[in-house]
Design a protein around this motif. Sequence first.
Motif, short mmCIF file in Angstrom:
data_model
loop_
_atom_site.label_atom_id
_atom_site.label_comp_id
_atom_site.label_asym_id
_atom_site.label_seq_id
_atom_site.Cartn_x
_atom_site.Cartn_y
_atom_site.Cartn_z
N VAL A 189 11.92 -14.47 -8.55
CA VAL A 189 11.19 -13.21 -8.40
C VAL A 189 9.95 -13.25 -9.29
O VAL A 189 10.03 -13.58 -10.47
CB VAL A 189 12.06 -12.00 -8.78
CG1 VAL A 189 11.27 -10.70 -8.64
CG2 VAL A 189 13.31 -11.94 -7.90
N LYS A 190 8.81 -12.93 -8.69
CA LYS A 190 7.55 -12.85 -9.43
C LYS A 190 6.89 -11.52 -9.14
O LYS A 190 7.11 -10.91 -8.09
CB LYS A 190 6.60 -13.99 -9.02
CG LYS A 190 7.13 -15.39 -9.31
CD LYS A 190 6.11 -16.44 -8.94
CE LYS A 190 6.63 -17.84 -9.27
NZ LYS A 190 5.63 -18.89 -8.95
N ARG A 191 6.09 -11.07 -10.08
CA ARG A 191 5.27 -9.90 -9.77
C ARG A 191 4.07 -10.36 -8.96
O ARG A 191 3.46 -11.40 -9.25
CB ARG A 191 4.83 -9.16 -11.04
CG ARG A 191 4.05 -9.97 -12.05
CD ARG A 191 3.54 -9.05 -13.14
NE ARG A 191 3.06 -9.78 -14.30
CZ ARG A 191 2.32 -9.27 -15.25
NH1 ARG A 191 1.97 -8.00 -15.20
NH2 ARG A 191 1.93 -10.00 -16.28
N ALA A 192 3.74 -9.61 -7.95
CA ALA A 192 2.61 -9.93 -7.09
C ALA A 192 1.48 -8.94 -7.39
O ALA A 192 1.60 -8.08 -8.27
CB ALA A 192 3.03 -9.87 -5.63
N LEU A 193 0.40 -9.06 -6.66
CA LEU A 193 -0.75 -8.19 -6.88
C LEU A 193 -0.62 -6.92 -6.05
O LEU A 193 0.02 -6.91 -5.00
CB LEU A 193 -2.04 -8.91 -6.49
CG LEU A 193 -2.29 -10.28 -7.14
CD1 LEU A 193 -3.65 -10.81 -6.70
CD2 LEU A 193 -2.21 -10.20 -8.65
N GLU A 194 -1.24 -5.87 -6.55
CA GLU A 194 -1.33 -4.63 -5.78
C GLU A 194 -2.74 -4.10 -5.91
O GLU A 194 -3.38 -4.26 -6.95
CB GLU A 194 -0.30 -3.61 -6.28
CG GLU A 194 -0.13 -2.42 -5.37
CD GLU A 194 0.11 -2.82 -3.91
OE1 GLU A 194 -0.76 -2.48 -3.08
OE2 GLU A 194 1.12 -3.46 -3.62
N PHE A 195 -3.22 -3.47 -4.86
CA PHE A 195 -4.60 -3.01 -4.79
C PHE A 195 -4.60 -1.49 -4.82
O PHE A 195 -4.48 -0.83 -3.79
CB PHE A 195 -5.27 -3.57 -3.53
CG PHE A 195 -5.24 -5.07 -3.49
CD1 PHE A 195 -6.27 -5.81 -4.03
CD2 PHE A 195 -4.14 -5.75 -2.96
CE1 PHE A 195 -6.23 -7.20 -4.01
CE2 PHE A 195 -4.09 -7.13 -2.95
CZ PHE A 195 -5.14 -7.86 -3.48
N TRP A 196 -4.69 -0.94 -6.02
CA TRP A 196 -4.53 0.49 -6.21
C TRP A 196 -5.73 1.27 -5.66
O TRP A 196 -6.88 0.91 -5.89
CB TRP A 196 -4.37 0.80 -7.69
CG TRP A 196 -3.14 0.20 -8.29
CD1 TRP A 196 -1.96 -0.04 -7.66
CD2 TRP A 196 -2.97 -0.25 -9.64
NE1 TRP A 196 -1.05 -0.59 -8.53
CE2 TRP A 196 -1.65 -0.73 -9.76
CE3 TRP A 196 -3.80 -0.28 -10.76
CZ2 TRP A 196 -1.14 -1.24 -10.95
CZ3 TRP A 196 -3.30 -0.79 -11.94
CH2 TRP A 196 -1.98 -1.25 -12.04
N PRO A 197 -5.46 2.35 -4.95
CA PRO A 197 -6.55 3.16 -4.39
C PRO A 197 -7.09 4.15 -5.42
O PRO A 197 -6.38 4.63 -6.30
CB PRO A 197 -5.87 3.89 -3.23
CG PRO A 197 -4.44 4.01 -3.66
CD PRO A 197 -4.13 2.79 -4.48
N LEU A 198 -8.37 4.44 -5.28
CA LEU A 198 -9.01 5.46 -6.09
C LEU A 198 -8.57 6.84 -5.59
O LEU A 198 -8.49 7.07 -4.39
CB LEU A 198 -10.53 5.31 -5.96
CG LEU A 198 -11.42 6.03 -6.96
CD1 LEU A 198 -11.29 5.41 -8.34
CD2 LEU A 198 -12.88 5.98 -6.49
#
Length: 719
Positions: free
Chosen positions: A549-558
Motif C-alpha cells: 500500500v502506498k499513498r498516491a497523489l490527489e488533485f484538490w479542488p479550489l
Amino acid sequence: MSASSLHSRPLPASSQDAFEQAVRQHDDLLARHRLVIWVGGEPTFTDRGSESSEWLNEALGVHKEERAHGILAGLQAEFPNSLVLRTVGRQYPGEDTARWSLGLYGRRDGQSIWNGPPDPLLLGHPCRNSGFKTFWKLLAQRLNQRGWQASRFRCAGSMHRRIVFCRGDVTPPDLNDARLQRPSVHDCPIPPQGLRDDWAEQGCYLVALGYRLQQSGTEQFPAPCLELPAFPDVDGFLDFLAVVASAAQEANLESLMLIGYPPPVDASVIWTTLTPDPAVVEINMAPAPDATTFLRWNRRLFVLTERVGLSPYRLHYNGQIADSGGGGQVTLGGPQPSSSPFLVHPRLLPGLVRYLNRHPALSYFFAFDFLGSSSQAPRPDEHTPEMFEELKLSLDLLERQATPSPEMLWQSLAPFLADLSGNSHRSELNIEKLWNPYLPGRGCLGLVEFRALRMASTPEKAAALAVLLRTICASLVIREHPCEDMVYWGRDLHERFALPFYLKQDLQQVLDDLAGAGLGLASPIIDVLLDDQYFYLGEIEWEGCTLIVKRALEFWPLVGDSASQEHGGSRLVDASTARLEVQIRPHSGLEQDVHRWLLSTRGYHIPLRLERDAQGPLGIVGLRYRRFKPWCGLHPLLEAQSPVSLVLTDSRQAATALGVTWHEWKPQGGGYDGLPSDFDEARQRCAERFVVESLGEPVNVVPPPEHALNPYCLDLRWL
C-alpha cells in the motif's frame, strides 16, 4: 511488514562520497559539450516541533528572523570576506510594507569585499554607539576625496543624518528639495510598478544614517545603520563600500548595520538571501556554476539550519512525513542574462515545455501535496483544452523562427505558463524572470524556475534534482530533434499519473532517454531519484503474494474561484480527498497468478490492472476516498470514509481471508501525545495505522458500479 521509510536521513559517508563523484562526472560531461548551465535553489526550512502560526501558515513571526540571524551568522563564518546586508524584501498583496530580507554579499573569487565593522548580529552583544556623528562627517569627506560631490544635511525622522552625492558630471540637487526628505525605504510600501530609486536613476545617491533596534538575546538596543541607495553596477557599489568601511574604521564604530535597496549583482559576486515565507524561512541561494558547487552549498545549509533548530521536513501527528511546506524550487540560467542557455539556445525553452508535457513524472513525482490546476505550480495542460491547443500553436510558430529573440520567447509562452488567474509566478515552469520587461530590476535575467518540487529532504536529493534538470536541458540542446509533439493526456493525467507506479515508470523512461542521448546519469544519482519511499505506507506477505500500500497523489479542488483568492496568501482548497495505490505481486512471477488473489472493500470487488516492471508482473489499482469531512468544502452530504478496509482472498482456497486496514489516525481512537520526536517515533506511528488481521470465510462481493470506476482507480465516494 514495514512502515514509513527513513528516506530523509543523511546518506552514510561512503555513499556521500560516491554520490559526489557521480555529480562531478555530470559536470565534466556538460563541460565536454561546452554547455554552461548555472543552477540556483530556494530551499525552505521550518521548525517542525512548533505549532505557532509563523511555522504553520504565517510569513512573519517573533522567532523567524532570529533563526535567520543564526543561519546567516554561520554562512558568514564560512565566507568571512563577505558582507551582511539587510535589504528590502518582497511585499505581497494585503501587506502594508515589505518583508525583511537578510543577505550575504561577496566575491566569487573569495577576495575581501568588506573590511569595515561587522553587522550587530555577528557581535553577540550590544554595541557601543560612540563615533556615529564622526562617521557621518568622515563619510562625506571621503566621498568628496574620491571625486564625488557629497553634501551633508539633516532631516526629520529616525534616519535624520543624510548625505547626497553624485559624480562630477552630474549637477548636485538643491538641499531644499523636498524629495531628499523621503522616508526610509523600509517604512514605505513598494509601489505597484516595483521598487525604484528616483535619485539613483538620475545619477545621484541619497544615503540615510541613523539607528535601528537590534535584538541581542532578550535585550533590544539601538544599533547604528546606513541605508544604501540603489547602485546600478557592481564596481560603483564596491567603490562606495570601500569608502564606507574606511570612514567607519576611522570613526571607531564597533558595528554597522547596512540596510536599504538590494545590491547590484553580476557574475563576479554571490548574493544569498534569507526571507520569511508562510511557515518557513526561505533561502534564495546564489546561483552555482555547476552541480558540485550546488551540492557543497546545500550540504552546508542543511548543517546550519539544523544547528538553529530548523528542518527540511515535518512529522505529522499520525507519523506521516511531509516536506517543510515551502517547496524547494530549482532555477537554471547563466552567469549573466546574455549567456543564459535559454537565450543562447532559443529552441531550448520550447523543447523543455514539450518535454515536461510528455513526462508527467517531472511534474508530480517530486511534487508537494497540493497539486492540480489551482496549485502553486500547475501544468499548462491542466488548463482548458482550448488553451492547450493555443499553446501548441504558439510553439509551432516559434519553431518557424530561425532565432526567436528573448522578447519573443517570453511574449509567446508567458500567457500559457501561468495559473488560471493569469499569475505567471504560479506555474510549473516559471519564466517571469526570463525576459519580462514588466518586472522592474529582475525581469530580464534569463532565468527559468522549476516550481513543481517539494523541499528536498537531503542535500543529495536537492543536487540529484538539479542534475536531472540540467541534463534534460543539455539533451534538448545537443540533439537535432530533441522532442516529439505535445500530448493531451485528458483524464489519464490525473488518474494514471496519480499512482506512484506509473510516475516511476515514466521517470525511468526519462533516465533511459538521457542515457540514449549519451548523457546517462551515474547509479548513485539514479538511486536517489528513483527512491519512492516518500509514498510508502506498508506491506504484507500472505499465501504466495505481497500486498503493498502506498499513498498516491490527489488533485484538490479550489473552494471558490481562483481570481477572488489570488491576493489573500493561502487559498482555500478541499483537501479531504485522498488516494491509495494498492499492488499485489505474485511470488511465482507468473502473469496468470496476478488474478489468483481477489481484493475487495465494503462488499465490492476491486478490479486490478495487470502491469509489469523490473520485478515482474503485478496487479495494481488506485482507491480514492474522503479521509475527513471538512468544515468548509465540497459535498456536505458526504461523510468521512476512513479507515479504508481491504479484504484479500486466494481464489484457490477461499476458506480464509486477510484483512488489511489503513487508518488515518490511531486505530484505537484518541489523540497522540504531541508530535513525533524523531523519525523512529514517526515510523512507529505510521506502522500502527497499517493493521493486518486474519478473517474468517469471506462474504460474497459484487462488482462496483461503473460510474465509480475508471481504468486506474475505484472511487469509494460513489459507493
